[in-house]
Each structure stands twice: as structure tokens, then as C-alpha cells.
Design a protein around this motif. Structure first.
Motif, PDB file in Angstrom:
ATOM      1  N   ARG A  78       0.837  -1.185   0.000  1.00 45.46           N
ATOM      2  CA  ARG A  78       0.000   0.000   0.000  1.00 45.46           C
ATOM      3  C   ARG A  78       0.876   1.241   0.000  1.00 45.46           C
ATOM      4  NH1 ARG A  78      -2.272  -3.105   3.954  1.00 45.46           N
ATOM      5  NH2 ARG A  78      -1.511  -1.669   5.577  1.00 45.46           N
ATOM      6  N   PHE A  79       0.256   2.420  -0.174  1.00 45.06           N
ATOM      7  CA  PHE A  79       1.025   3.656  -0.334  1.00 45.06           C
ATOM      8  C   PHE A  79       1.908   3.932   0.880  1.00 45.06           C
ATOM      9  CE2 PHE A  79       1.525   8.249   0.296  1.00 45.06           C
ATOM     10  CZ  PHE A  79       2.181   8.580  -0.889  1.00 45.06           C
ATOM     11  N   GLY A  80       1.363   3.785   2.073  1.00 40.08           N
ATOM     12  CA  GLY A  80       2.141   4.070   3.283  1.00 40.08           C
ATOM     13  C   GLY A  80       3.380   3.205   3.415  1.00 40.08           C
ATOM     14  N   PRO A  81       3.217   1.880   3.383  1.00 39.93           N
ATOM     15  CA  PRO A  81       4.417   1.027   3.443  1.00 39.93           C
ATOM     16  C   PRO A  81       5.384   1.247   2.283  1.00 39.93           C
ATOM     17  CG  PRO A  81       2.454  -0.247   3.968  1.00 39.93           C
ATOM     18  CD  PRO A  81       1.986   1.091   3.491  1.00 39.93           C
ATOM     19  N   ALA A  82       4.848   1.543   1.085  1.00 39.30           N
ATOM     20  CA  ALA A  82       5.724   1.808  -0.053  1.00 39.30           C
ATOM     21  C   ALA A  82       6.529   3.078   0.165  1.00 39.30           C
ATOM     22  CB  ALA A  82       4.900   1.917  -1.328  1.00 39.30           C
ATOM     23  N   GLY A 127       4.393   0.339  -5.525  1.00 42.64           N
ATOM     24  CA  GLY A 127       4.140  -0.318  -4.249  1.00 42.64           C
ATOM     25  C   GLY A 127       5.001  -1.535  -4.043  1.00 42.64           C
ATOM     26  N   THR A 128       6.302  -1.370  -4.205  1.00 40.49           N
ATOM     27  CA  THR A 128       7.211  -2.504  -4.112  1.00 40.49           C
ATOM     28  C   THR A 128       8.280  -2.249  -3.067  1.00 40.49           C
ATOM     29  OG1 THR A 128       8.723  -3.904  -5.376  1.00 40.49           O
ATOM     30  CG2 THR A 128       8.691  -1.571  -5.926  1.00 40.49           C
ATOM     31  N   ASP A 129       8.879  -3.325  -2.578  1.00 43.68           N
ATOM     32  CA  ASP A 129      10.003  -3.148  -1.668  1.00 43.68           C
ATOM     33  C   ASP A 129      11.231  -2.737  -2.477  1.00 43.68           C
ATOM     34  OD1 ASP A 129      10.211  -5.620  -2.913  1.00 43.68           O
ATOM     35  OD2 ASP A 129      11.337  -6.510  -1.268  1.00 43.68           O
TER      36      ASP A 129
END
Length: 567
Positions: free
Chosen positions: A280-284, A350-352
Motif C-alpha cells: 500500500r502507499f504508506g508502506p511503499a 508499491g514494491t520493496d
């Protein structure tokens, strides 16, 4: 009034003295040292005199590679090769234009290397250090276009303070193979942009394509080339020439077979790459932030070292940056692209985005910081940094490596690399109790399977297709009929369950359990239990499983295992 000082002037003088007292002290010390160097400094000064004569840089790189190879050989006496290295060797056993996980360059390099050097730990450790030395040599190709003498050495010494060219490099994989390719491609692009010559344009396109054959992450380097060319003041001259078209044509020619492979096999590597997406946007956004912070942390030691070298002259940085020549300005734009583009991609897709993936591009910052300075670097500092770099390496070899080996002998690696060779040899011994044929194929736990392929005298092939590496697909009947073996660590519930299903497909099989133990110069260390499943070739006589090792017992063993995370 005469004889009275301005309070504001006194405050300015005091603030200057407070800010940089050690700078003046170091500057005076540097001046005295350069005028009358201590006796122990004189051999190093002679070495620095050899930079422009052509022998000082090769000597530095040879010593660097030799010291850190010694470190690896000692530190990993109680451990075998990293699974990434073993996987890379497995990929290189057959020449392919691609595989479902990564582009093929790392496998090609390892195959060429092992066609000359033996299949031993030190051989592949040497390959890793030679790769680092070649990478630093390619960086020097860039550096020597802007500076001479001591500054060339300073760039290399600062890069040697990074963990990139020792610890990151020893895990030779799709990331490490880019250490040499990125600076080489950058050098060729720099020459192409400056000269717009056909040969350099073709070289730029070809080396950029080779970088893509190393890892698709190299699209950020190519994107940075385009970005730098568009933003550079000399863009009209470059895009008005044939150089960009020649580069594109050369790149497509080199990439052509791999592109054909992608088109005819379903582009499986893209699926593997996109498996990292879905944030999601936040973790990305967090991934992008941690990417930047990770780069900053990696650069901390060389950055602090440079601050000590530059001292009060750091205030010249803005002016030096504005006065950069066209070549350095091009490199600065490339550096911006290689850092910003991955961060933007992490947020948009949205990727690590681990900062480890960017290590092969950090050389750009070292080149820019040193080569962009308008002032000379006193030899006092060059010698000091050389001594510090060599001291760190020597302490690592003499102190850290033995401590690491002893510690890891008693505290096993999580991935189990203490036990790879022992498990491979024991499985091979058991196999030959049932048949005279060499062990043809192996799978199971990937790390154990890769290790068996490498360390077993039979060198069986890794039997699980890479397209199904993480789906625990069962071996085909034809594979089982030709003979096959599998290995699992005790406690790996998924592997044990897969082994039970595989045994149900075999007409005859033998299961066993054995304990493997880490050793360091004869001293016993940690131990771990391994479960083996052997399916002899169908042409052999039926083999009766040893007492207590039937398929029913294997089912019982499976029920006793505790759950473990999915692979």
C-alpha cells in the motif's frame, strides 16, 4: 575610536576559531608532514609516485583483493559457500539466455570462472574478490578522466571503506555481478556523450545491455543515462548526432536473444520481479525512505573520512559544484537518477526496494565528491587514509576473521551453511550403498540441493525447475526412474510434507536421518539433523528400506515436525 575593536569582528573571529580549530591543526600538521615526512611514510609516498606511472593502482587492487580473500577463507572455515553463490553456480551449469528468476549474466560468469578454476570455496571467493577489484579498476577509468595522482587513490580508498566491495561482493549473485558492469557502462556512456564517436556509442549500448542481463534493476541506470543526457547543457550536440541511435541499436543486438527468450517463455522473470510489488502507499513510502536512509548509513564511514580530509574547505562545495566541468555534471545527473528513480518506483508500484540493490552505483558519489574539488589533497591525508584502510583490513583478517569462524562454528548460520558439505557427502555415501551409478539429480530444501550439486563428487543436477522453485512441485516420474534424492532439514514441515508426497510416487525408495556437525580445525561445533529420501534408478533391483525407515515412518516424522514459514 583608534585602538578599539568592533565587537562584531571579535565575535566573528571567535566563531571561526570555535568552528575549525582542529582544521587549522591538521592543516599545519599536513604541511609539516609533506615537507619532512616521517620515515615510515616514505614507502607509501614512493607508492603514490607510481600512480601516474601505471603500477600503483594495480598494486592497491591486488593487495585489497588478497587481504579480503584471506579474510573470507579464514572467517568461513566453519561455514560453506552462501546459498546465493551455490545457486549462481547451479544456474551456470547450462548455457541459457534466461531463467525464470533472474537474467543469465551471473550464471555465465560463474560458468566461465569454474571452467578454469576448481570447484572449491576459495575459488569462488577469489571470483568474488576479483569481481570487486575489476569494479574498482573500472571506477578508476572514470576518475582518471578528471583528476590525477593522489585524488585517484583517494577515490578508491574511500570506496574500500564501504562494505560493498568485501561483504556484499562475497555473496556473488545478481546484485554483486553489477559491481563491475555499472561503472564500465557509465564510463562508456561518458565517452560516448563527450566524443559522440561510433565505437564509444556502440560500447555504451552494449555495456548497458549487459547490465540488464545482470539484473533488471539496471533499468534505473539506463533511465539515468537518458535523464542525464536530456538535462545536460550539451544535449543538443549529443541528440543531434548518431550516437544515441547507435547505442540503442547495439543494446538491442546484445539483448536480442534474451528478449526472444522472454517472448517465447512467457517472461517469467517479470513475474518474479513483480512478486515484490503489492505494498500500500504508506508502506511503499516507508520503503522509499528506508532506501535513502540505508544508502546514507552505508556511506557514513567514507563520508566522515572525507570530512576529516576536507575540513574547513567543505565550505567551497557549493562553488565547486557550480563550477563542475561537463563530464562531472553528467555523472552528477546519473547519480541523482540512480537514487531517485528507485525511490519513485517503490512508491508508484508499491514494491520493496532494499538499499542493498543500489550499492553498485555508490561509486558515482565517491567520484563526484573527490573529483569535483578545486583544491589539492595533501599527501598527509592520502597516506593516512591508506593506512586506515589497510589497518581495517588487517584487523579484519587477524582478529575479526578468527573470532567469526569460532563463533559460527558454535552458533550455526540460520540458513544452515555450516552443514552443506557434510550433508552432501553423507547423502552421496548413502546413495552409493544402493547403486554404482552416480547420483543424477537432487532437490528438496533448495540450499541443501544446491550444496549437494556443488559439494558432492557426483555433482548431481538440481532437479526442480526454477519456474517452480517456490511451489514445491513434485519430481516427474521420468526423473524418479532415472534416480533421484532429496534432502530436508529437520523441523521444516513444508519440506517434510513434500518429501512424503514424493515418496508416494516412487516404486522404491529409502529414507534415512543423519546428524551433521560443524567443525573448525577438528573442533566440533553446532549440529543439525537432516532427513534424506533416496529413489534408486528403476533398472536396479528393488531395494528394501532399512528397518524403521519406511514411508509410514516418514509420515510419522512429518507429523512430529513443528510448522515453519513458507519458503
Amino acid at each position: 575610536m583608534a585602538g578599539q575593536s568592533n565587537p562584531s569582528d571579535d565575535l566573528w573571529v571567535k566563531s571561526e576559531l570555535i568552528e575549525v580549530p582542529f582544521d587549522f591543526a591538521f592543516s599545519a600538521m599536513a604541511a609539516r608532514s609533506d615537507e619532512a615526512p616521517a620515515r615510515w611514510r616514505r614507502p607509501l609516498l614512493k607508492w603514490l609516485d607510481g600512480v601516474e606511472r601505471g603500477w600503483a593502482v594495480p598494486l592497491l587492487l591486488a593487495v585489497f583483493a588478497g587481504l579480503w580473500l584471506t579474510f573470507l577463507c579464514i572467517a568461513y572455515l566453519s561455514g560453506d559457500l552462501h546459498p546465493d553463490v551455490l545457486e549462481t553456480w547451479t544456474l551456470g551449469r547450462t548455457f541459457e539466455w534466461g531463467n525464470p528468476k533472474h537474467p543469465p549474466l551471473m550464471g555465465w560468469v560463474t560458468r566461465v570462472w569454474t571452467s578454469v578454476f576448481p570447484l572449491t570455496d576459495w575459488s569462488l571467493q577469489l571470483m568474488s574478490m576479483v569481481n570487486s577489484a575489476v569494479a574498482l579498476w573500472c571506477v578508476d577509468l572514470i576518475t582518471r578522466r578528471f583528476v590525477k595522482g593522489d585524488k585517484r587513490i583517494i577515490v578508491l580508498l574511500l570506496l574500500m571503506l564501504l562494505p560493498t566491495y568485501q561483504f556484499h561482493a562475497q555473496r556473488f549473485n545478481a546484485n554483486a555481478v553489477l559491481l563491475a558492469i555499472w561503472p564500465l557502462a557509465t564510463y562508456c556512456f561518458l565517452r560516448s556523450f563527450e566524443s559522440r564517436h561510433f565505437v564509444w556509442a556502440a560500447a555504451a549500448g552494449a555495456t548497458a545491455a549487459i547490465a540488464m542481463l545482470g539484473k533488471y534493476y539496471s533499468i534505473f541506470l539506463i533511465g539515468s543515462f537518458v535523464f542525464a543526457a536530456i538535462c545536460h547543457p550539451q544535449r543538443r550536440a549529443y541528440f543531434g548526432s548518431s550516437a544515441p541511435l547507435v547505442s540503442v541499436a547495439a543494446g538491442l543486438i546484445v539483448l536480442g536473444p534474451h528478449l526472444h527468450w522472454l517472448a517465447t517463455t512467457g517472461a517469467a522473470p517479470f513475474g518474479y520481479a513483480l512478486a515484490h510489488a503489492g505494498f500500500r502507499f504508506g508502506p511503499a513510502l516507508d520503503e522509499a525512505l528506508f532506501f535513502f536512509l540505508g544508502i546514507a548509513a552505508t556511506l557514513a564511514i567514507p563520508a566522515a573520512t572525507w570530512v576529516m580530509i576536507a575540513g574547513y574547505r567543505l565550505k567551497r562545495f557549493p562553488q565547486d559544484f557550480r563550477n563542475m566541468n561537463d563530464g562531472l555534471r553528467l555523472l552528477s545527473l546519473i547519480a541523482v537518477g540512480t537514487i531517485v528513480f528507485p525511490m519513485v518506483t517503490a512508491v508508484v508500484l508499491g514494491t520493496d526496494m532494499p538499499s542493498l540493490w543500489a550499492h553498485q552505483g555508490l561509486f558515482l558519489l565517491g567520484v563526484l565528491i573527490v573529483c569535483g574539488t578545486s583544491y589539492p589533497i595533501e599527501r598527509f591525508y592520502t597516506v593516512n587514509v591508506a593506512v586506515m584502510t589497510a589497518g581495517i583490513a588487517l584487523i579484519a583478517v587477524v582478529v575479526a576473521a578468527p573470532i567469526h569462524a569460532v563463533y559460527r562454528n558454535n552458533h550455526a548460520y540460520e540458513e544452515g551453511r555450516n552443514f552443506y558439505r557434510s550433508a552432501a557427502l553423507e547423502l552421496t555415501r548413502q546413495w552409493h550403498q544402493h547403486t554404482d551409478m552416480p547420483l543424477p539429480a537432487v532437490s528438496g530444501d533448495d540450499a541443501l540441493a544446491f550444496a549437494t550439486a556443488f559439494y558432492s563428487p557426483d555433482h548431481p543436477r538440481y532437479a526442480r525447475p526454477f519456474a517452480y522453485q517456490y511451489s514445491w512441485g513434485l519430481p516427474r516420474q521420468t526423473t524418479l526412474k532415472r534416480g533421484w534424492a532429496g534432502l530436508c532439514f529437520e523441523g521444516d514441515a513444508h519440506c517434510i510434507e513434500w518429501m512424503q508426497k514424493t515418496s508416494a510416487r516412487a516404486a522404491q525408495f529409502v529414507t534415512s536421518q543423519f546428524v551433521v556437525q560443524s567443525t573448525l580445525l577438528g573442533m566440533p561445533g553446532a549440529s543439525r539433523r537432516v532427513i534424506a529420501l533416496i529413489v534408486p534408478p528403476a533398472a536396479e533391483d528393488t531395494v528394501t528400506p532399512p528397518t524403521g525407515q519406511s514411508n509410514e515412518d516418514l509420515s510419522a516424522q512429518k507429523r512430529m515436525q513443528s510448522p515453519s514459514p513458507d519458503k
